[in-house]
Design a protein around this motif. Structure first.
Motif, PDB file in Angstrom:
ATOM      1  N   GLN A   8      13.322   3.686  -3.434  1.00  9.45           N
ATOM      2  CA  GLN A   8      13.024   2.582  -2.503  1.00  9.45           C
ATOM      3  C   GLN A   8      14.543   1.936  -2.107  1.00  9.45           C
ATOM      4  OE1 GLN A   8      10.313   1.088  -1.170  1.00  9.45           O
ATOM      5  NE2 GLN A   8      12.077  -0.113  -0.067  1.00  9.45           N
ATOM      6  N   ARG A   9      15.424   2.122  -3.157  1.00 11.90           N
ATOM      7  CA  ARG A   9      17.033   1.687  -2.614  1.00 11.90           C
ATOM      8  C   ARG A   9      17.500   2.573  -1.597  1.00 11.90           C
ATOM      9  NH1 ARG A   9      21.369   0.956  -7.412  1.00 11.90           N
ATOM     10  NH2 ARG A   9      20.295  -0.972  -7.249  1.00 11.90           N
ATOM     11  N   TRP A  10      17.104   3.764  -1.408  1.00 16.81           N
ATOM     12  CA  TRP A  10      17.561   4.839  -0.429  1.00 16.81           C
ATOM     13  C   TRP A  10      16.786   4.415   0.694  1.00 16.81           C
ATOM     14  CZ3 TRP A  10      21.265   7.246   1.016  1.00 16.81           C
ATOM     15  CH2 TRP A  10      21.383   7.978   2.059  1.00 16.81           C
ATOM     16  N   VAL A  11      15.610   3.980   0.655  1.00 14.26           N
ATOM     17  CA  VAL A  11      14.888   3.483   1.911  1.00 14.26           C
ATOM     18  C   VAL A  11      15.623   2.233   2.461  1.00 14.26           C
ATOM     19  CG1 VAL A  11      12.654   2.471   2.854  1.00 14.26           C
ATOM     20  CG2 VAL A  11      12.636   4.423   1.284  1.00 14.26           C
ATOM     21  N   ASP A  12      15.832   1.349   1.534  1.00 14.73           N
ATOM     22  CA  ASP A  12      16.822   0.215   2.115  1.00 14.73           C
ATOM     23  C   ASP A  12      18.032   0.578   2.519  1.00 14.73           C
ATOM     24  OD1 ASP A  12      14.632  -1.435   1.055  1.00 14.73           O
ATOM     25  OD2 ASP A  12      15.548  -1.804  -0.751  1.00 14.73           O
ATOM     26  N   ILE A  13      18.786   1.540   2.010  1.00 15.53           N
ATOM     27  CA  ILE A  13      20.113   1.748   2.445  1.00 15.53           C
ATOM     28  C   ILE A  13      20.025   2.507   3.830  1.00 15.53           C
ATOM     29  CG2 ILE A  13      21.978   3.557   2.082  1.00 15.53           C
ATOM     30  CD1 ILE A  13      21.668   3.402  -0.959  1.00 15.53           C
ATOM     31  N   LYS A  14      19.054   3.095   3.958  1.00 15.31           N
ATOM     32  CA  LYS A  14      18.895   4.009   5.451  1.00 15.31           C
ATOM     33  C   LYS A  14      18.739   2.782   6.515  1.00 15.31           C
ATOM     34  CE  LYS A  14      15.839   7.023   4.423  1.00 15.31           C
ATOM     35  NZ  LYS A  14      14.952   8.305   4.978  1.00 15.31           N
ATOM     36  N   LYS A  15      17.856   1.909   6.005  1.00 14.22           N
ATOM     37  CA  LYS A  15      17.600   0.617   7.067  1.00 14.22           C
ATOM     38  C   LYS A  15      19.006  -0.203   7.562  1.00 14.22           C
ATOM     39  CE  LYS A  15      12.754  -0.340   5.801  1.00 14.22           C
ATOM     40  NZ  LYS A  15      12.017  -1.420   5.161  1.00 14.22           N
ATOM     41  N   THR A  16      19.858  -0.225   6.392  1.00 12.86           N
ATOM     42  CA  THR A  16      21.121  -0.977   6.592  1.00 12.86           C
ATOM     43  C   THR A  16      21.942  -0.109   7.345  1.00 12.86           C
ATOM     44  OG1 THR A  16      20.887  -1.889   4.540  1.00 12.86           O
ATOM     45  CG2 THR A  16      23.212  -1.788   5.309  1.00 12.86           C
ATOM     46  N   ILE A  17      21.952   1.220   7.313  1.00 18.47           N
ATOM     47  CA  ILE A  17      23.027   2.170   7.738  1.00 18.47           C
ATOM     48  C   ILE A  17      22.444   2.411   9.170  1.00 18.47           C
ATOM     49  CG2 ILE A  17      23.870   4.376   8.061  1.00 18.47           C
ATOM     50  CD1 ILE A  17      24.016   4.476   5.147  1.00 18.47           C
ATOM     51  N   THR A  18      21.205   2.323   9.574  1.00 17.90           N
ATOM     52  CA  THR A  18      20.563   2.604  10.808  1.00 17.90           C
ATOM     53  C   THR A  18      20.923   1.354  11.680  1.00 17.90           C
ATOM     54  OG1 THR A  18      18.785   3.704  10.053  1.00 17.90           O
ATOM     55  CG2 THR A  18      18.435   2.758  12.124  1.00 17.90           C
ATOM     56  N   ALA A  19      20.918  -0.037  11.073  1.00 18.15           N
ATOM     57  CA  ALA A  19      21.370  -1.120  12.012  1.00 18.15           C
ATOM     58  C   ALA A  19      22.886  -1.181  11.901  1.00 18.15           C
ATOM     59  CB  ALA A  19      21.003  -2.239  10.987  1.00 18.15           C
ATOM     60  N   ARG A  20      23.517  -0.637  11.022  1.00 14.94           N
ATOM     61  CA  ARG A  20      25.129  -0.451  11.161  1.00 14.94           C
ATOM     62  C   ARG A  20      25.608   0.707  11.144  1.00 14.94           C
ATOM     63  NH1 ARG A  20      27.035  -5.897   9.994  1.00 14.94           N
ATOM     64  NH2 ARG A  20      28.979  -5.433   9.382  1.00 14.94           N
ATOM     65  N   PRO A  21      25.525   1.677  12.052  1.00 20.62           N
ATOM     66  CA  PRO A  21      25.743   3.171  11.844  1.00 20.62           C
ATOM     67  C   PRO A  21      27.065   3.626  11.347  1.00 20.62           C
ATOM     68  CG  PRO A  21      24.640   2.878  13.812  1.00 20.62           C
ATOM     69  CD  PRO A  21      25.299   1.431  13.322  1.00 20.62           C
ATOM     70  N   MET A  38      19.444  11.591   6.256  1.00 22.19           N
ATOM     71  CA  MET A  38      18.410  10.672   6.624  1.00 22.19           C
ATOM     72  C   MET A  38      17.126  11.107   6.518  1.00 22.19           C
ATOM     73  SD  MET A  38      20.009   7.912   7.668  1.00 22.19           S
ATOM     74  CE  MET A  38      21.176   8.126   6.397  1.00 22.19           C
ATOM     75  N   SER A  39      16.890  12.476   6.477  1.00 21.23           N
ATOM     76  CA  SER A  39      15.726  13.073   6.305  1.00 21.23           C
ATOM     77  C   SER A  39      15.208  13.534   4.856  1.00 21.23           C
ATOM     78  CB  SER A  39      15.611  14.310   7.407  1.00 21.23           C
ATOM     79  OG  SER A  39      16.352  15.271   7.224  1.00 21.23           O
ATOM     80  N   SER A  40      15.936  13.068   3.876  1.00 23.15           N
ATOM     81  CA  SER A  40      15.595  13.674   2.635  1.00 23.15           C
ATOM     82  C   SER A  40      16.078  12.477   1.561  1.00 23.15           C
ATOM     83  CB  SER A  40      16.344  15.048   2.283  1.00 23.15           C
ATOM     84  OG  SER A  40      17.776  14.919   2.411  1.00 23.15           O
ATOM     85  N   PHE A  41      16.191  12.741   0.446  1.00 22.09           N
ATOM     86  CA  PHE A  41      16.637  11.859  -0.796  1.00 22.09           C
ATOM     87  C   PHE A  41      17.578  12.656  -1.453  1.00 22.09           C
ATOM     88  CE2 PHE A  41      12.273  10.372  -0.206  1.00 22.09           C
ATOM     89  CZ  PHE A  41      12.555   8.912  -0.249  1.00 22.09           C
ATOM     90  N   PRO A  42      18.961  11.905  -1.524  1.00 23.83           N
ATOM     91  CA  PRO A  42      20.250  12.453  -2.061  1.00 23.83           C
ATOM     92  C   PRO A  42      19.808  12.268  -3.669  1.00 23.83           C
ATOM     93  CG  PRO A  42      20.736  11.217  -0.391  1.00 23.83           C
ATOM     94  CD  PRO A  42      19.519  10.969  -0.385  1.00 23.83           C
ATOM     95  N   SER A  43      20.830  12.778  -4.582  1.00 28.24           N
ATOM     96  CA  SER A  43      20.689  12.691  -5.838  1.00 28.24           C
ATOM     97  C   SER A  43      20.806  11.359  -6.067  1.00 28.24           C
ATOM     98  CB  SER A  43      21.753  13.292  -6.565  1.00 28.24           C
ATOM     99  OG  SER A  43      22.988  12.944  -6.461  1.00 28.24           O
TER     100      SER A  43
END
Length: 210
Positions: A8-21, A38-43
């Motif tokens: 879930q943290r990664w999902v939130d991070i991706k949203k943040t980065i998408t808004a501020r590339p 963006m298409s997978s889950f890092p460690s």
């Protein structure tokens, strides 16, 4: 953290980065691995590293904003400025008093633009997606929608006044009590005052003050 929480943290991070590339660059995500990230889950360790970098970035930006706000906004003026900025007065006070050390990016974006308008030497963060032009456009679109709704309300009032004149009596409200024919007009006047205040705030802050 559980695996579910990390994801879930990664999902939130991706949203943040998408808004501020450009945060991808600031957090050290390799350009040639962007799609993979963006298409997978890092460690979990990588997710936490990026999370910590973003939090550090927000902390630094909040401090920079705090330093400027202390020179612009007095404690008693926070409520007045909050209307101009679009950020609650309690949040502004918390930042000034260092009770809020890590503001969200939506707050940072707004505050940076406002400070830049007041003090042009204060530079916006390079990845800030907002500008005063965007803020004015968004605010005026909302105001225009309000004006149209008020216009429609006035049109309905004209029909109701026609009925009053035709039937020689006022309509009943939801409580089955007589409703004064000017009641709707009075309400509309108050709404128009609010719209006028919004227009003045945006104009004086972002257009006139340029």
């Amino acid at each position: 953290m559980t695996e579910k929480q990390v994801k879930q943290r990664w999902v939130d991070i991706k949203k943040t980065i998408t808004a501020r590339p450009l945060l991808a660059y600031l957090t050290g995500i390799p350009y040639n691995e962007w799609n993979q990230y963006m298409s997978s889950f890092p460690s979990a360790s990588e997710i936490n590293r990026i999370y910590d970098n973003i939090r550090d970035d927000r902390t630094q930006k909040t401090k920079r904003i705090k330093d400027e706000l202390q020179n612009i906004v007095g404690y008693r003026e926070a409520k007045q400025f909050s209307k101009k900025i679009g950020v609650s007065d309690s949040t502004i006070r918390e930042i000034i008093e260092e009770k809020k050390l890590v503001a969200g990016y939506s707050i940072i974006n707004r505050l940076e633009v406002f400070i830049n308008v007041i003090n042009p030497t204060f530079e916006l963060s390079i990845e800030n997606p907002l500008s005063k032009e965007i803020i004015v456009k968004d605010e005026f679109e909302e105001i225009i929608n309000d004006v149209r709704n008020i216009s429609n309300s006035l049109l309905r009032e004209s029909f109701e006044l026609t009925d009053v004149a035709k039937n020689m009596k006022a309509k009943l409200d939801w409580h089955k009590e007589i409703s004064h024919p000017a009641k709707g007009i009075d309400y509309t006047i108050e709404r128009l005052k609010e719209v006028r205040e919004k227009i003045s705030l945006i104009y004086e802050t972002y257009i006139e003050n340029k």
